[in-house]
Write a protein that holds these residues in place. Structure first.
Motif, PDB file in Angstrom:
ATOM      1  N   PHE A   1      -3.958   9.695   4.858  1.00  0.00           N
ATOM      2  CA  PHE A   1      -4.505   8.403   4.441  1.00  0.00           C
ATOM      3  C   PHE A   1      -4.579   7.365   5.559  1.00  0.00           C
ATOM      4  CE2 PHE A   1      -3.098  10.265   0.438  1.00  0.00           C
ATOM      5  CZ  PHE A   1      -4.155   9.948  -0.413  1.00  0.00           C
ATOM      6  N   GLY A   2      -3.711   7.480   6.542  1.00  0.00           N
ATOM      7  CA  GLY A   2      -3.629   6.477   7.596  1.00  0.00           C
ATOM      8  C   GLY A   2      -2.656   5.378   7.238  1.00  0.00           C
ATOM      9  N   SER A   3      -1.940   4.894   8.243  1.00  0.00           N
ATOM     10  CA  SER A   3      -0.881   3.917   8.006  1.00  0.00           C
ATOM     11  C   SER A   3      -1.420   2.611   7.444  1.00  0.00           C
ATOM     12  CB  SER A   3      -0.112   3.652   9.306  1.00  0.00           C
ATOM     13  OG  SER A   3       0.549   4.808   9.753  1.00  0.00           O
ATOM     14  N   ASP A   4      -2.563   2.149   7.959  1.00  0.00           N
ATOM     15  CA  ASP A   4      -3.079   0.866   7.493  1.00  0.00           C
ATOM     16  C   ASP A   4      -3.483   0.927   6.024  1.00  0.00           C
ATOM     17  OD1 ASP A   4      -3.976  -1.941   8.219  1.00  0.00           O
ATOM     18  OD2 ASP A   4      -5.838  -1.113   7.394  1.00  0.00           O
ATOM     19  N   HIS A   5      -4.132   2.030   5.619  1.00  0.00           N
ATOM     20  CA  HIS A   5      -4.518   2.164   4.209  1.00  0.00           C
ATOM     21  C   HIS A   5      -3.278   2.152   3.317  1.00  0.00           C
ATOM     22  CE1 HIS A   5      -6.510   3.620   0.568  1.00  0.00           C
ATOM     23  NE2 HIS A   5      -5.507   4.481   0.465  1.00  0.00           N
ATOM     24  N   LEU A   6      -2.251   2.877   3.714  1.00  0.00           N
ATOM     25  CA  LEU A   6      -1.035   2.939   2.906  1.00  0.00           C
ATOM     26  C   LEU A   6      -0.360   1.574   2.828  1.00  0.00           C
ATOM     27  CD1 LEU A   6       0.402   6.353   4.129  1.00  0.00           C
ATOM     28  CD2 LEU A   6      -0.711   5.878   1.942  1.00  0.00           C
ATOM     29  N   PHE A   7      -0.405   0.819   3.914  1.00  0.00           N
ATOM     30  CA  PHE A   7       0.171  -0.528   3.927  1.00  0.00           C
ATOM     31  C   PHE A   7      -0.565  -1.443   2.962  1.00  0.00           C
ATOM     32  CE2 PHE A   7       0.217  -4.730   6.345  1.00  0.00           C
ATOM     33  CZ  PHE A   7       1.420  -5.141   5.813  1.00  0.00           C
ATOM     34  N   ARG A   8      -1.894  -1.418   2.988  1.00  0.00           N
ATOM     35  CA  ARG A   8      -2.679  -2.260   2.083  1.00  0.00           C
ATOM     36  C   ARG A   8      -2.503  -1.818   0.632  1.00  0.00           C
ATOM     37  NH1 ARG A   8      -3.522  -6.653   5.132  1.00  0.00           N
ATOM     38  NH2 ARG A   8      -3.724  -5.872   7.254  1.00  0.00           N
ATOM     39  N   LEU A   9      -2.382  -0.525   0.421  1.00  0.00           N
ATOM     40  CA  LEU A   9      -2.201   0.013  -0.927  1.00  0.00           C
ATOM     41  C   LEU A   9      -0.888  -0.445  -1.543  1.00  0.00           C
ATOM     42  CD1 LEU A   9      -2.964   2.298  -3.130  1.00  0.00           C
ATOM     43  CD2 LEU A   9      -1.422   3.745  -1.776  1.00  0.00           C
TER      44      LEU A   9
ATOM     45  N   THR B   1       6.592   3.284  -4.721  1.00  0.00           N
ATOM     46  CA  THR B   1       6.338   4.686  -5.089  1.00  0.00           C
ATOM     47  C   THR B   1       5.281   5.292  -4.186  1.00  0.00           C
ATOM     48  OG1 THR B   1       4.605   4.096  -6.681  1.00  0.00           O
ATOM     49  CG2 THR B   1       6.877   4.266  -7.520  1.00  0.00           C
ATOM     50  N   LEU B   2       4.364   4.471  -3.673  1.00  0.00           N
ATOM     51  CA  LEU B   2       3.215   4.859  -2.865  1.00  0.00           C
ATOM     52  C   LEU B   2       2.129   5.573  -3.662  1.00  0.00           C
ATOM     53  CD1 LEU B   2       2.771   4.227   0.241  1.00  0.00           C
ATOM     54  CD2 LEU B   2       5.083   3.897  -0.624  1.00  0.00           C
ATOM     55  N   TYR B   3       2.289   5.686  -4.986  1.00  0.00           N
ATOM     56  CA  TYR B   3       1.154   6.137  -5.810  1.00  0.00           C
ATOM     57  C   TYR B   3       0.684   5.015  -6.744  1.00  0.00           C
ATOM     58  CZ  TYR B   3       5.161   7.570  -8.830  1.00  0.00           C
ATOM     59  OH  TYR B   3       6.334   7.628  -9.536  1.00  0.00           O
ATOM     60  N   TYR B   4       1.037   3.791  -6.408  1.00  0.00           N
ATOM     61  CA  TYR B   4       0.667   2.604  -7.175  1.00  0.00           C
ATOM     62  C   TYR B   4      -0.012   1.617  -6.228  1.00  0.00           C
ATOM     63  CZ  TYR B   4       1.383  -1.876  -9.592  1.00  0.00           C
ATOM     64  OH  TYR B   4       1.214  -3.105 -10.170  1.00  0.00           O
ATOM     65  N   ASP B   5      -1.083   0.992  -6.676  1.00  0.00           N
ATOM     66  CA  ASP B   5      -1.846   0.058  -5.860  1.00  0.00           C
ATOM     67  C   ASP B   5      -1.438  -1.369  -6.212  1.00  0.00           C
ATOM     68  OD1 ASP B   5      -3.755  -1.512  -4.569  1.00  0.00           O
ATOM     69  OD2 ASP B   5      -5.341  -0.027  -4.836  1.00  0.00           O
TER      70      ASP B   5
ATOM     71  N   ASP C   1      -5.595   6.724  -7.900  1.00  0.00           N
ATOM     72  CA  ASP C   1      -6.082   8.062  -8.212  1.00  0.00           C
ATOM     73  C   ASP C   1      -6.121   8.964  -6.977  1.00  0.00           C
ATOM     74  OD1 ASP C   1      -6.434   7.704 -10.979  1.00  0.00           O
ATOM     75  OD2 ASP C   1      -8.335   6.677 -10.645  1.00  0.00           O
ATOM     76  N   ALA C   2      -6.445   8.400  -5.820  1.00  0.00           N
ATOM     77  CA  ALA C   2      -6.514   9.225  -4.615  1.00  0.00           C
ATOM     78  C   ALA C   2      -5.141   9.781  -4.240  1.00  0.00           C
ATOM     79  CB  ALA C   2      -7.106   8.416  -3.462  1.00  0.00           C
TER      80      ALA C   2
ATOM     81  N   GLY D   1      -1.002  15.931  -6.380  1.00  0.00           N
ATOM     82  CA  GLY D   1      -1.257  16.928  -7.413  1.00  0.00           C
ATOM     83  C   GLY D   1      -0.721  16.602  -8.785  1.00  0.00           C
ATOM     84  N   ILE D   2      -0.714  15.317  -9.167  1.00  0.00           N
ATOM     85  CA  ILE D   2      -0.277  14.973 -10.525  1.00  0.00           C
ATOM     86  C   ILE D   2      -1.351  14.117 -11.184  1.00  0.00           C
ATOM     87  CG2 ILE D   2       2.144  15.079  -9.828  1.00  0.00           C
ATOM     88  CD1 ILE D   2       2.222  12.006 -10.034  1.00  0.00           C
ATOM     89  N   SER D   3      -1.214  13.935 -12.494  1.00  0.00           N
ATOM     90  CA  SER D   3      -2.195  13.158 -13.253  1.00  0.00           C
ATOM     91  C   SER D   3      -1.544  11.915 -13.838  1.00  0.00           C
ATOM     92  CB  SER D   3      -2.784  14.009 -14.378  1.00  0.00           C
ATOM     93  OG  SER D   3      -1.782  14.299 -15.345  1.00  0.00           O
ATOM     94  N   ARG D   4      -2.386  11.000 -14.308  1.00  0.00           N
ATOM     95  CA  ARG D   4      -1.885   9.786 -14.931  1.00  0.00           C
ATOM     96  C   ARG D   4      -1.037  10.069 -16.164  1.00  0.00           C
ATOM     97  NH1 ARG D   4      -4.651   4.690 -14.294  1.00  0.00           N
ATOM     98  NH2 ARG D   4      -5.836   4.680 -12.350  1.00  0.00           N
ATOM     99  N   ARG D   5      -1.359  11.117 -16.889  1.00  0.00           N
ATOM    100  CA  ARG D   5      -0.591  11.394 -18.108  1.00  0.00           C
ATOM    101  C   ARG D   5       0.837  11.815 -17.793  1.00  0.00           C
ATOM    102  NH1 ARG D   5      -4.036  15.857 -17.738  1.00  0.00           N
ATOM    103  NH2 ARG D   5      -2.971  17.879 -17.503  1.00  0.00           N
ATOM    104  N   GLN D   6       1.148  12.108 -16.532  1.00  0.00           N
ATOM    105  CA  GLN D   6       2.516  12.443 -16.139  1.00  0.00           C
ATOM    106  C   GLN D   6       3.317  11.208 -15.707  1.00  0.00           C
ATOM    107  OE1 GLN D   6       0.920  15.745 -13.454  1.00  0.00           O
ATOM    108  NE2 GLN D   6       2.912  16.601 -14.031  1.00  0.00           N
ATOM    109  N   LEU D   7       2.730  10.035 -15.841  1.00  0.00           N
ATOM    110  CA  LEU D   7       3.399   8.800 -15.450  1.00  0.00           C
ATOM    111  C   LEU D   7       3.508   7.863 -16.643  1.00  0.00           C
ATOM    112  CD1 LEU D   7       1.545   8.280 -12.058  1.00  0.00           C
ATOM    113  CD2 LEU D   7       3.920   9.007 -12.351  1.00  0.00           C
ATOM    114  N   PRO D   8       4.512   6.995 -16.651  1.00  0.00           N
ATOM    115  CA  PRO D   8       4.701   6.096 -17.796  1.00  0.00           C
ATOM    116  C   PRO D   8       3.631   5.009 -17.841  1.00  0.00           C
ATOM    117  CG  PRO D   8       6.316   5.633 -16.074  1.00  0.00           C
ATOM    118  CD  PRO D   8       5.592   6.869 -15.647  1.00  0.00           C
TER     119      PRO D   8
END
Length: 493
Positions: A115-123, A180-184, A192-193, A199-206
Motif C-alpha cells: 500500500f505504501g507508507s503514505d497511504h497507510l498513514f492517511r488511512l 487496526t489498519l483495516y479502518y479508514d 475494503d482494499a 482476506g476477510i470480509s465485512r461480515r467477519q467484523l463487528p
C-alpha cells in the motif's frame, strides 16, 4: 433509587470496574489482575476466558455497595489492538493475540510494500505500520494458523468480546479502531482494499458505533446488572481518561504518567502530523479526533530504579530525597528511552542514557533526574503538539505519578503551565461511565457530563524554578538530538 453508571477499563494486566453516581462520586470499585503469556520472543497471548473471568471479578467489587442504585447504563474502554477470534457460536478459537505481540513483522512489511507508507498513514492516522496492529496479525493467521483463519466468524477487540458476552451483539466503537489498519479514519468505515489484502470480509467484523451510542442491552448473565441495561460504545482508554478528567475545552489536555507516558490532545477536525511524530485517533464525540503522543516508559523507570537500587524505599521517600536537590540534579541528565522512543521522535531501538554522572550523585540526585527526564519528554511532546496548531494552556494529570507532589511541581516548572489533578482516581472508568450516562439519556453531551461528574482537586502553578529549567531542557534536547540517531540502524561502529 440513586442513578448510577458503570465504567469498565480493560488494561494490559488488569481489569478495573467502577460504579459512579450522577455527580461522579465512586460508589464502588473493583480490580482483577491476570498474567500475560510470553512463550517466545515477540509472542504475547492470553486466554480470552481470563478477560471474561476478570471482568466478572472486577464487577463484583464495583457492585458490592450498589444496593439502592439503579444502574442506568455501562460502557467498556481499554487497550486497543488485542485481537480475539471467535467461531459462529461466539466461542474463542485460540488465545487472544495481545497488543504487545510483535509476531507479524513480515506481514507488516508486506502490507507496507503493498500500500505504501503514505497511504497507510492517511488511512489510519498511524505514523507507521507496526506488527502489533490487527491487520498484519490477521495476515499472520492466514499464513501460520490456517485452521483458526478458516473457522473465524468474527475478529474482535477485547472490549468487543466482553460486550458480546454481556449483550449477545457484535458491535464496536469507532474510537477503538484507527490502529487496526483495516479502518479508514477519514470515512469512519472499514477499508475494503485492506480487507481484501488480508482476506476477510465485512461480515467477519463487528458493527460500527460512535462513542456514546448504544451497542446492545445486557442479558441476564451477571448478578447485579439487570437485563436490559444499555451498553454504550466507548473509545480507547486514553480518550476516556481525557473525558474523565474533564478535558472538554480547547487547550485543556490530559497527560498520563503511569508505566508509560501519554498525552491526549482533542482536535475539532482530522489533523495529521506530516512530520510523522504523532498519531491521530478518534475523540470521545462523533466525528471528533485527538492527537496521542506517547512513550513506552515513564513511571516504569522510577519503579525499576526502586526495585533494583532502593528496595527499602516507598515512593514518598523518592520525593523526600529529591526535594533538596536543585533543578538539573547537579549536572545529571537522563534520556528516558529505556524501551525505545515513539513520540516525538520514533526509534524503537533507542535506549536510556545517563549523562554527567559523578561520584557525588546520590540516590536523591538520581530520583530527581528521573522525574525531570519524564517532564522533559513531556515538554518535547507538548512543543510538537503546539507546532501542529494545538497550543496547551492546562494539563490534567492522570496515573500513579499524580500522587507525587514533587513530580507535579517539576512538571509545572518544566512546562511553565498549570498542572491540575482531579478528585477521581479512576478517570478512565469515569470517562466510560460518562458516555454511559449519555447513552441512558441522563446527560445531553460529554461536556455536560464533565460539568456534572468531574471535580478538580488541586492546581499546581509554576514556581520560581520555572526560570531555571529552559537552560536545562535545552541541554536535554541537545543530548537527545545527538544520541537518538546512534541507536539501531544508525548506530555508529
Amino acid at each position: 433509587m440513586t442513578n448510577a453508571y458503570l465504567g469498565i477499563d480493560i488494561g494490559t494486566t488488569a481489569i478495573k470496574a467502577a460504579l459512579f453516581s450522577a455527580d461522579g462520586a465512586v460508589i464502588g470499585d473493583g480490580i482483577a489482575e491476570y498474567r500475560l503469556e510470553t512463550p517466545a520472543p515477540d509472542i504475547v497471548e492470553l486466554d480470552p476466558e481470563l478477560y471474561w473471568q476478570a471482568t466478572q471479578t472486577a464487577l463484583q467489587g464495583a457492585l458490592a455497595n450498589a444496593a439502592g442504585c439503579a444502574i442506568r447504563a455501562l460502557a467498556i474502554t481499554g487497550q486497543c489492538e488485542t485481537l480475539i477470534c471467535v467461531d459462529q457460536a461466539g466461542r474463542p478459537l485460540r488465545k487472544a493475540i495481545v497488543w504487545l505481540d510483535n509476531r507479524a513483522k513480515a506481514e507488516a512489511a508486506e502490507l507496507t510494500a503493498t500500500f505504501g507508507s503514505d497511504h497507510l498513514f492517511r488511512l489510519s492516522g498511524q505514523t507507521e505500520m507496526l506488527p502489533c496492529w490487527p491487520a498484519p496479525k490477521i495476515l499472520w493467521l492466514q499464513k501460520h494458523d490456517p485452521t483458526t483463519y478458516a473457522a473465524c466468524a468474527k475478529y474482535l477487540m477485547v472490549e468487543d468480546f466482553i460486550a458480546y458476552r454481556l449483550t449477545g451483539e457484535y458491535a464496536t466503537c469507532r474510537g477503538l479502531l484507527p490502529s487496526t489498519l483495516y479502518y479508514d479514519i477519514r470515512t469512519g468505515d472499514y477499508d475494503d482494499a485492506m480487507l481484501a489484502a488480508i482476506g476477510i470480509s465485512r461480515r467477519q467484523l463487528p458493527a460500527l458505533r460512535d462513542p456514546g451510542e448504544i451497542i446492545g442491552h445486557c442479558r441476564a448473565v451477571l448478578p447485579g446488572i439487570p437485563a436490559g441495561t444499555p451498553v454504550a460504545a466507548a473509545p480507547m482508554d486514553h480518550i476516556c481518561g481525557a473525558l474523565g478528567s474533564g478535558c472538554c475545552e480547547p487547550g485543556v489536555v490530559s497527560a498520563t504518567t503511569g508505566c508509560a507516558l501519554a498525552l491526549c490532545v482533542p482536535t475539532p477536525a482530522l489533523l495529521y502530523d506530516d512530520a510523522l511524530r504523532i498519531s491521530t485517533y478518534h475523540g470521545f464525540t462523533p466525528q471528533s479526533y485527538a492527537m496521542l503522543p506517547w512513550a513506552p516508559t515513564a513511571g516504569m523507570i522510577l519503579k525499576h530504579f526502586r526495585d533494583e537500587f532502593c528496595r527499602d524505599w516507598s515512593y514518598a521517600d523518592f520525593d523526600r530525597a529529591a526535594a533538596p536537590i536543585a533543578p538539573g540534579a547537579d549536572g545529571l541528565v537522563l534520556l528516558p528511552h529505556c524501551a525505545g522512543a515513539v513520540s516525538p521522535v520514533c526509534n524503537p531501538a533507542a535506549r536510556g542514557v545517563a549523562y554527567g554522572v559523578t561520584l557525588a550523585h546520590s540516590r536523591g540526585h538520581w530520583s530527581r533526574a528521573i522525574m525531570e527526564s519524564i517532564a522533559f519528554l513531556l515538554k518535547d511532546n507538548v512543543l510538537a503538539v503546539a507546532d501542529l496548531g494545538c497550543p496547551i494552556r492546562e494539563l490534567r494529570v492522570l496515573g500513579g505519578a499524580a500522587r507525587s507532589p514533587l513530580w507535579l511541581q517539576i512538571k509545572a516548572d518544566v512546562l511553565n503551565l498549570p498542572i491540575t489533578t482531579t478528585q477521581c482516581p479512576e478517570a478512565t472508568s469515569l470517562g466510560a461511565a460518562m458516555l454511559a450516562a449519555g447513552a441512558a439519556g441522563d446527560v445531553a453531551s460529554p461536556a455536560a457530563a464533565a460539568a456534572a461528574m468531574v471535580r478538580t482537586a488541586q492546581v499546581i502553578q509554576p514556581g520560581p524554578d520555572a526560570e531555571r529549567y529552559p537552560a536545562i531542557f535545552h541541554k536535554y534536547q541537545a543530548l537527545n538530538q545527538l544520541l537518538l540517531p546512534t541507536f539501531g540502524d544508525g548506530e555508529k561502529s
